[in-house]
Design an enzyme around this catalytic site. Structure first.
Site, PDB file in Angstrom:
ATOM      1  N   ASP A   1     -18.556  -2.018  50.028  1.00  0.00           N
ATOM      2  CA  ASP A   1     -19.050  -2.991  51.009  1.00  0.00           C
ATOM      3  C   ASP A   1     -17.972  -4.044  51.213  1.00  0.00           C
ATOM      4  O   ASP A   1     -16.818  -3.817  50.834  1.00  0.00           O
ATOM      5  CB  ASP A   1     -20.414  -3.570  50.584  1.00  0.00           C
ATOM      6  CG  ASP A   1     -20.323  -4.402  49.316  1.00  0.00           C
ATOM      7  OD1 ASP A   1     -19.186  -4.687  48.850  1.00  0.00           O
ATOM      8  OD2 ASP A   1     -21.380  -4.783  48.791  1.00  0.00           O
TER       9      ASP A   1
ATOM     10  N   ASN B   1     -15.588   4.285  46.169  1.00  0.00           N
ATOM     11  CA  ASN B   1     -14.450   3.820  45.371  1.00  0.00           C
ATOM     12  C   ASN B   1     -14.701   4.149  43.907  1.00  0.00           C
ATOM     13  O   ASN B   1     -15.834   4.065  43.432  1.00  0.00           O
ATOM     14  CB  ASN B   1     -14.309   2.299  45.541  1.00  0.00           C
ATOM     15  CG  ASN B   1     -13.195   1.726  44.686  1.00  0.00           C
ATOM     16  OD1 ASN B   1     -12.064   2.225  44.704  1.00  0.00           O
ATOM     17  ND2 ASN B   1     -13.486   0.689  43.920  1.00  0.00           N
TER      18      ASN B   1
ATOM     19  N   GLY C   1     -17.383  -6.833  49.793  1.00  0.00           N
ATOM     20  CA  GLY C   1     -16.923  -7.581  48.632  1.00  0.00           C
ATOM     21  C   GLY C   1     -15.889  -6.783  47.852  1.00  0.00           C
ATOM     22  O   GLY C   1     -15.544  -5.665  48.235  1.00  0.00           O
TER      23      GLY C   1
ATOM     24  N   ARG D   1      -2.708  -8.342  58.740  1.00  0.00           N
ATOM     25  CA  ARG D   1      -3.655  -7.469  58.043  1.00  0.00           C
ATOM     26  C   ARG D   1      -4.683  -6.862  58.994  1.00  0.00           C
ATOM     27  O   ARG D   1      -5.128  -5.738  58.809  1.00  0.00           O
ATOM     28  CB  ARG D   1      -4.380  -8.251  56.935  1.00  0.00           C
ATOM     29  CG  ARG D   1      -3.599  -8.360  55.644  1.00  0.00           C
ATOM     30  CD  ARG D   1      -3.353  -7.007  55.006  1.00  0.00           C
ATOM     31  NE  ARG D   1      -4.479  -6.532  54.238  1.00  0.00           N
ATOM     32  CZ  ARG D   1      -4.544  -6.513  52.920  1.00  0.00           C
ATOM     33  NH1 ARG D   1      -3.542  -6.949  52.201  1.00  0.00           N
ATOM     34  NH2 ARG D   1      -5.615  -6.037  52.301  1.00  0.00           N
TER      35      ARG D   1
ATOM     36  N   ILE E   1      -7.565  -4.255  49.913  1.00  0.00           N
ATOM     37  CA  ILE E   1      -8.942  -4.505  50.341  1.00  0.00           C
ATOM     38  C   ILE E   1      -9.076  -4.007  51.785  1.00  0.00           C
ATOM     39  O   ILE E   1      -8.238  -4.327  52.635  1.00  0.00           O
ATOM     40  CB  ILE E   1      -9.252  -6.025  50.281  1.00  0.00           C
ATOM     41  CG1 ILE E   1      -8.949  -6.589  48.881  1.00  0.00           C
ATOM     42  CG2 ILE E   1     -10.685  -6.296  50.699  1.00  0.00           C
ATOM     43  CD1 ILE E   1      -9.820  -6.078  47.786  1.00  0.00           C
ATOM     44  N   LEU E   2     -10.122  -3.242  52.039  1.00  0.00           N
ATOM     45  CA  LEU E   2     -10.344  -2.734  53.396  1.00  0.00           C
ATOM     46  C   LEU E   2     -10.922  -3.840  54.276  1.00  0.00           C
ATOM     47  O   LEU E   2     -11.729  -4.648  53.828  1.00  0.00           O
ATOM     48  CB  LEU E   2     -11.302  -1.534  53.343  1.00  0.00           C
ATOM     49  CG  LEU E   2     -10.757  -0.349  52.528  1.00  0.00           C
ATOM     50  CD1 LEU E   2     -11.874   0.639  52.202  1.00  0.00           C
ATOM     51  CD2 LEU E   2      -9.612   0.328  53.264  1.00  0.00           C
TER      52      LEU E   2
ATOM     53  N   ASP F   1     -15.351  -4.668  44.886  1.00  0.00           N
ATOM     54  CA  ASP F   1     -16.050  -3.869  43.867  1.00  0.00           C
ATOM     55  C   ASP F   1     -17.509  -4.291  43.694  1.00  0.00           C
ATOM     56  O   ASP F   1     -18.048  -4.251  42.581  1.00  0.00           O
ATOM     57  CB  ASP F   1     -15.297  -3.935  42.517  1.00  0.00           C
ATOM     58  CG  ASP F   1     -13.863  -3.450  42.642  1.00  0.00           C
ATOM     59  OD1 ASP F   1     -13.618  -2.494  43.389  1.00  0.00           O
ATOM     60  OD2 ASP F   1     -12.973  -4.045  42.003  1.00  0.00           O
TER      61      ASP F   1
ATOM     62  N   HIS G   1     -13.792   2.876  40.149  1.00  0.00           N
ATOM     63  CA  HIS G   1     -13.322   1.642  39.506  1.00  0.00           C
ATOM     64  C   HIS G   1     -13.297   1.834  37.984  1.00  0.00           C
ATOM     65  O   HIS G   1     -14.258   2.357  37.411  1.00  0.00           O
ATOM     66  CB  HIS G   1     -14.252   0.482  39.889  1.00  0.00           C
ATOM     67  CG  HIS G   1     -13.787  -0.820  39.333  1.00  0.00           C
ATOM     68  ND1 HIS G   1     -12.714  -1.522  39.865  1.00  0.00           N
ATOM     69  CD2 HIS G   1     -14.220  -1.539  38.276  1.00  0.00           C
ATOM     70  CE1 HIS G   1     -12.521  -2.613  39.162  1.00  0.00           C
ATOM     71  NE2 HIS G   1     -13.413  -2.654  38.189  1.00  0.00           N
TER      72      HIS G   1
HETATM   73  C1  GAR Z   1      -7.836   4.391  38.557  1.00  0.00           C
HETATM   74  O1  GAR Z   1      -8.184   3.986  37.253  1.00  0.00           O
HETATM   75  C2  GAR Z   1      -8.653   3.634  39.584  1.00  0.00           C
HETATM   76  O2  GAR Z   1      -9.984   3.413  39.208  1.00  0.00           O
HETATM   77  C3  GAR Z   1      -7.910   2.338  39.633  1.00  0.00           C
HETATM   78  O3  GAR Z   1      -6.558   2.730  39.661  1.00  0.00           O
HETATM   79  C4  GAR Z   1      -6.427   3.943  38.914  1.00  0.00           C
HETATM   80  C5  GAR Z   1      -5.715   4.944  39.769  1.00  0.00           C
HETATM   81  O4  GAR Z   1      -5.213   5.997  39.008  1.00  0.00           O
HETATM   82  N1  GAR Z   1      -8.260   1.569  40.783  1.00  0.00           N
HETATM   83  C6  GAR Z   1      -8.328   0.257  40.763  1.00  0.00           C
HETATM   84  O5  GAR Z   1      -8.083  -0.425  39.792  1.00  0.00           O
HETATM   85  C7  GAR Z   1      -8.719  -0.364  42.097  1.00  0.00           C
HETATM   86  N2  GAR Z   1      -9.070  -1.728  41.907  1.00  0.00           N
HETATM   87  P1  GAR Z   1      -4.387   7.177  39.691  1.00  0.00           P
HETATM   88  O6  GAR Z   1      -3.356   6.568  40.612  1.00  0.00           O
HETATM   89  O7  GAR Z   1      -3.798   7.928  38.562  1.00  0.00           O
HETATM   90  O8  GAR Z   1      -5.383   8.016  40.460  1.00  0.00           O
END
Ligand code: GAR
Length: 199
Positions: free
Chosen positions: A140, A106, A142, A64, A91-92, A144, A108
């Site tokens: 950051d 990001n 963590g 990773r 995760i970055l 989210d 969420h």
């Molecule tokens: C979005 O709802 C985004 O917030 C979520 O994946 C979806 C992507 O939709 N991301 C996460 O859950 C990251 N933890 P998309 O591929 O149609 O843009």
């Protein structure tokens, strides 16, 4: 115009909204690249839009840390002023976070700090909350946990399942994310402890 690099792993509907917004003649930002960590619809969208597409796959690297270093180089090479993770399901790592500190946002699909992680929509439904929503935050180290830039609510219906609710959240996410990108490239982010706002 400031350069946005989008990281994605999924169907790419957030990416499509960013492509749309940044292709408008008066857009304050431009996309210089899309990076994916797997074959996905988002990669196809980037290709179809003629945007530079790079793949950075964990399995192609020793570990990773090596993957994270490669991802950092790829995104730096694309000249990113702002990095947007739009459905990027990795995760970055440290090197990436250090290189782009304060310049990674990001989207969420929940009202953080409720329901962080990869199953935010499922978790909100299982908890029985009546309102959830979308959050755009600075990334950051963590999961989210970074300072919140913008949020918008979505009501949960008794008849919702994960798909119907996620669809409505994504409709809100697309608008919110495009707005935050425009603010990020035209204004400064002012911090007071954990609290951040646009100047
Ligand atoms: C979005 O709802 C985004 O917030 C979520 O994946 C979806 C992507 O939709 N991301 C996460 O859950 C990251 N933890 P998309 O591929 O149609 O843009």
């Amino acid at each position: 115009r400031p350069a946005v690099v989008v990281l994605a792993s999924g169907t790419g509907s957030l990416l499509a909204a960013i492509i749309d917004a940044t292709s408008a003649p008066n857009s304050p930002a431009r996309i210089t690249g899309v990076v994916v960590d797997r074959d996905c619809r988002a990669a196809e969208l980037a290709g179809a839009a003629g945007i530079e597409l790079r793949r950075c796959v964990v399995a192609d690297h020793a570990d990773r840390t090596a993957w994270d270093a490669a991802l950092t180089d790829v995104v730096a090479d694309l000249g990113a002023d702002l990095v947007v993770t739009a459905g990027f399901m990795k995760i970055l790592g440290r090197a990436f976070l250090d290189r782009f500190a304060g310049r990674i946002i990001n989207s969420h699909p929940a009202l953080l700090p409720s329901f962080p992680g990869a199953h935010a929509v499922r978790d909100a439904l299982a908890h029985g909350v009546k309102v959830t929503g979308a959050t755009v935050h600075l990334v950051d180290d963590g999961v989210d946990t970074g300072p919140i830039l913008a949020q918008a609510p979505v009501m949960i219906d008794d008849t919702d399942d994960e798909i119907s609710l996620h669809d409505r959240i994504k409709t809100v996410e697309r608008v919110l994310l495009v707005q935050v990108i425009a603010s990020f490239v035209t204004r400064a982010v002012v911090s007071e402890g954990r609290k951040v706002r646009f100047s």
